[in-house]
Design an enzyme around this catalytic site. Structure first.
Site, PDB file in Angstrom:
ATOM      1  N   ASN A  96       0.839  -1.191   0.000  1.00  0.00           N
ATOM      2  CA  ASN A  96       0.000   0.000   0.000  1.00  0.00           C
ATOM      3  C   ASN A  96       0.882   1.251   0.000  1.00  0.00           C
ATOM      4  O   ASN A  96       2.102   1.154  -0.040  1.00  0.00           O
ATOM      5  CB  ASN A  96      -0.959  -0.007   1.189  1.00  0.00           C
ATOM      6  CG  ASN A  96      -0.228  -0.140   2.512  1.00  0.00           C
ATOM      7  OD1 ASN A  96       0.558   0.730   2.889  1.00  0.00           O
ATOM      8  ND2 ASN A  96      -0.475  -1.233   3.224  1.00  0.00           N
ATOM      9  N   LYS A 123       9.251 -16.879 -10.767  1.00  0.00           N
ATOM     10  CA  LYS A 123       8.513 -15.760 -11.340  1.00  0.00           C
ATOM     11  C   LYS A 123       7.364 -16.263 -12.214  1.00  0.00           C
ATOM     12  O   LYS A 123       7.550 -17.129 -13.070  1.00  0.00           O
ATOM     13  CB  LYS A 123       9.465 -14.895 -12.179  1.00  0.00           C
ATOM     14  CG  LYS A 123       8.769 -13.724 -12.860  1.00  0.00           C
ATOM     15  CD  LYS A 123       9.745 -12.945 -13.733  1.00  0.00           C
ATOM     16  CE  LYS A 123       9.010 -11.850 -14.505  1.00  0.00           C
ATOM     17  NZ  LYS A 123       9.921 -11.112 -15.394  1.00  0.00           N
TER      18      LYS A 123
END
Length: 398
Positions: A209, A288
């Site tokens: 955030n 990934k």
């Protein structure tokens, strides 16, 4: 507050060194035990004998002049002092200590010192405004040095402006006031959480955030300034560590939960200002994730609610939460206080130039007994100081 204190006075080479003589005399009159270290430049303005007569103690000028073979002088002086005053602090001295140089008795002692250091700068008005000097002042403030701002007035160079060493009476007044301030929360243990958390998706991606940690770090500094023993649990931020504050670095919501729960029982006050993730990926990848055709769906699961857990488990702790809301901040904030069994909550509406990432904010401090205090738009440092005063008063009342 200075009565009985061991004060180490560092005098550097500026014309204002003559004021350090009066400062020495007034410190002794206050009941302080004063020892003086002079730089080589300072001895060009005032003779060491003057300070010896005023302080009734030996004066130190040479790092290689070991007066007692059983002790290393600069280490002994650093350990001896309760507080250190640098007056006058020239631009040259500020630059040396900001960069960790130790090339004479004074700077060597400062590197070994753990006691509070009060800095009273004195220099030409343009020198004081120079970017290099400003940079050094900022670095020293990050290290925990405390500043006594220079005054405005006629300077020895003929200029009129800011850069004049404060009068000895004012220096003592500032130090006395600050020392009194450090007694306010002395003996109290304070736990503060700050910053965001990062919830890993794969080795290169995570959910997070916009929290910068600035509010939490400002609160930690404000609590320390009041004399509290502060533990700061910090998510990933780009802020510098605060000198004198124990900092525990965490990354994820679970790591923050574990750290908070471990520290919680020993605390008197807990302020949870961190923006902790409510959800995390249910599954993470060791490799990934490769881009594919179509959409990607990531299933999320709830993280443990740190604040609710503390509300249930608190005994004598005073518990303060934060509520950053984009709509109806007071309504949601008050509901959060009751639902999570808090003693108080800091409510703010996120928006332009306030809240996340900003250096400013405006908040409402609301308590379980429905006491409401509005703190108008100000820097987070100013808000943190006002919040700590309010929290301390409420803790004292209970």
């Amino acid at each position: 507050m200075l009565n009985g204190k061991k004060v180490l006075l560092g005098v550097s080479g500026g014309i204002a060194a003559y004021k350090a003589c009066a400062l020495t005399s007034k410190l002794v009159q206050q009941g302080a035990d004063v020892k003086v270290i002079m730089t080589e430049g300072a001895t060009e303005f005032v003779q060491p004998l003057t300070f010896q007569a005023l302080s009734r103690n030996p004066v130190y000028t040479d790092a290689f002049d070991e007066k007692n073979p059983e002790k290393i002088a600069h280490i002994d002086l650093a350990d001896w002092s309760d507080l250190i005053i640098l007056a006058p602090a020239t631009a040259h001295l500020l630059g040396r200590i900001a960069n960790g140089l130790a090339d004479d008795m004074l700077t060597t002692t400062l590197l070994a010192a753990t006691s509070p250091v009060y800095v009273a700068p004195a220099m030409n008005v343009h020198m004081y405004a120079h970017p290099s000097v400003k940079k050094n002042l900022i670095e020293l403030e990050k290290m925990g040095y405390r500043f006594i701002e220079p005054g405005d007035g006629y300077l020895a160079c003929g200029y009129v402006g800011k850069g004049r060493l404060e009068e000895p009476e004012r220096i003592i007044e500032v130090i006395n006031n600050h020392e009194k301030k450090t007694e306010v929360m002395k003996g109290k243990k304070v736990l503060i959480t700050a910053g965001p958390t990062q919830e890993i998706i794969d080795p290169v991606r995570f959910f997070t955030n916009h929290s910068s940690g600035k509010m939490g770090y400002a609160l930690a500094q404000a609590a320390k300034d009041l004399g509290a023993e502060v533990t700061l649990i910090s998510g990933p931020v780009s802020l510098a560590k605060i000198a004198g504050i124990r900092t525990i670095d965490v990354q994820s919501a679970d790591e923050m939960y574990q750290a908070v729960i471990k520290e919680f029982p020993e605390q008197d006050l807990v302020i949870k200002s961190a923006a902790v993730a409510d959800y995390r990926p249910k599954q993470t990848s060791d490799q990934k994730l490769k881009k594919k055709d179509g959409d990607l769906v990531i299933e999320l699961e709830r993280t443990q609610d740190i604040l609710a857990t503390l509300g249930k488990e608190k005994t004598n702790q005073y518990l303060v939460g934060f509520a950053a809301e984009s709509e109806q901040p007071l309504t949601y904030g008050k509901e959060k206080l009751k639902r999570k069994q808090l003693d108080a909550i800091v409510i703010n509406e996120i928006g332009f130039q306030k809240g996340f990432q900003s250096d400013h904010n405006e908040v409402v401090f609301y308590t379980k007994d429905e006491e409401e205090h509005r703190i108008p738009y100000a820097t987070k440092k100013e808000i943190a100081e006002k919040l700590m005063q309010l929290v301390n008063r409420k803790m004292t009342e209970e």
